[in-house]
Enzyme design. Sequence first.
Site, PDB file in Angstrom:
ATOM      1  N   ASP A 114     -33.508  58.834  69.407  1.00  0.00           N
ATOM      2  CA  ASP A 114     -34.954  58.641  69.570  1.00  0.00           C
ATOM      3  C   ASP A 114     -35.669  59.675  70.187  1.00  0.00           C
ATOM      4  OD1 ASP A 114     -36.340  55.930  70.202  1.00  0.00           O
ATOM      5  OD2 ASP A 114     -36.222  56.699  72.322  1.00  0.00           O
TER       6      ASP A 114
ATOM      7  N   ASP B  39     -25.082  56.814  67.288  1.00  0.00           N
ATOM      8  CA  ASP B  39     -25.778  55.587  66.588  1.00  0.00           C
ATOM      9  C   ASP B  39     -27.212  55.896  66.039  1.00  0.00           C
ATOM     10  OD1 ASP B  39     -26.678  55.521  69.275  1.00  0.00           O
ATOM     11  OD2 ASP B  39     -26.000  53.485  69.580  1.00  0.00           O
TER      12      ASP B  39
ATOM     13  N   ARG C  27     -24.259  43.939  69.864  1.00  0.00           N
ATOM     14  CA  ARG C  27     -23.381  45.025  69.276  1.00  0.00           C
ATOM     15  C   ARG C  27     -22.474  44.507  68.065  1.00  0.00           C
ATOM     16  NH1 ARG C  27     -23.808  49.510  72.829  1.00  0.00           N
ATOM     17  NH2 ARG C  27     -24.035  49.106  74.965  1.00  0.00           N
TER      18      ARG C  27
HETATM   19  P1  IMP Z   1     -32.245  59.716  72.957  1.00  0.00           P
HETATM   20  O1  IMP Z   1     -32.358  60.333  71.584  1.00  0.00           O
HETATM   21  O2  IMP Z   1     -31.804  60.554  73.828  1.00  0.00           O
HETATM   22  O3  IMP Z   1     -33.845  59.116  73.515  1.00  0.00           O
HETATM   23  O4  IMP Z   1     -31.572  58.289  73.146  1.00  0.00           O
HETATM   24  C1  IMP Z   1     -30.795  57.872  72.100  1.00  0.00           C
HETATM   25  C2  IMP Z   1     -30.104  56.459  72.646  1.00  0.00           C
HETATM   26  O5  IMP Z   1     -31.153  55.578  72.981  1.00  0.00           O
HETATM   27  C3  IMP Z   1     -29.111  55.903  71.891  1.00  0.00           C
HETATM   28  O6  IMP Z   1     -28.062  56.422  71.842  1.00  0.00           O
HETATM   29  C4  IMP Z   1     -29.299  54.369  72.376  1.00  0.00           C
HETATM   30  O7  IMP Z   1     -28.522  54.055  73.178  1.00  0.00           O
HETATM   31  C5  IMP Z   1     -30.935  54.151  72.730  1.00  0.00           C
HETATM   32  N1  IMP Z   1     -31.616  53.562  71.786  1.00  0.00           N
HETATM   33  C6  IMP Z   1     -32.733  54.148  71.193  1.00  0.00           C
HETATM   34  N2  IMP Z   1     -33.352  53.658  70.316  1.00  0.00           N
HETATM   35  C7  IMP Z   1     -32.588  52.257  70.299  1.00  0.00           C
HETATM   36  C8  IMP Z   1     -32.842  50.968  69.665  1.00  0.00           C
HETATM   37  O8  IMP Z   1     -33.786  50.791  68.674  1.00  0.00           O
HETATM   38  N3  IMP Z   1     -31.869  50.154  69.823  1.00  0.00           N
HETATM   39  C9  IMP Z   1     -30.808  50.370  70.547  1.00  0.00           C
HETATM   40  N4  IMP Z   1     -30.506  51.326  71.321  1.00  0.00           N
HETATM   41  C10 IMP Z   1     -31.636  52.294  71.097  1.00  0.00           C
HETATM   42 MG    MG Z   2     -26.294  55.090  72.565  1.00  0.00          MG
END
Ligand code: IMP
Ligand code: MG
Length: 187
Positions: A110, A107, A172
């Site tokens: 980050d 989705d 969601r």
């Molecule tokens: P990362 O890239 O490992 O830090 O994590 C990504 C995950 O963090 C995604 O799959 C989401 O579950 C969660 N996440 C990051 N930013 C958001 C946001 O703005 N809203 C909701 N979930 C987020």
């Molecule tokens: Mg996620």
Amino acid sequence: MAFTSVLDHDIKEILISPEEIDKLTERIAAEISRDYRDSRHLLLLCILKGSVVFMGDLMKKVTIPVEIDFMKVSSYKSGTTSSGKINILLDLHRNDLSDCDIVVVEDIIDSGRTLSYLVEYLKVAGAKSVKTCTLLDKPSRREVDFNPDYRGTEIPDEFVVGYGLDYDEQYRALPYIGILKPEVYTK
Ligand code: IMP
Ligand code: MG
């Protein structure tokens, strides 16, 4: 677009409307259909739970044969910094991935830790190829050097919900991507 849910009052601003999401999904599906037209075994791998709505729309728009599967992961954070540790809560139970071209469907990216970990994990597990696809990307938040192969759109450093994305398991089911009012998570 009009707000339609009782949860709408928690949303500061609609960032991406359902119509815009549809166009982004359509474009990514066309790119995947083109790039994998000669693949014998394309597997779309949905990362639960946030990607489930995106996955459902994306797979309907892909014009070549696909299989689907699911993994569930969680990343642990201590305070404001990511520990970098990813836990696999639901694994892929397949004996042989050696003929599988995998596209991991996320989705949002980050820090980049989840997807960079998963790509390595799936390669070690023996996948023929592994690429990544995300609807949303927050490049300003990156903690590891990682870029997806397919990306819907970049967004600013705001906490967003809807279209699968949650805050505390809520929001969601909203049909759009919206910026959550900060007072919702600071109260
Ligand atoms: P990362 O890239 O490992 O830090 O994590 C990504 C995950 O963090 C995604 O799959 C989401 O579950 C969660 N996440 C990051 N930013 C958001 C946001 O703005 N809203 C909701 N979930 C987020
Ligand atoms: Mg996620």
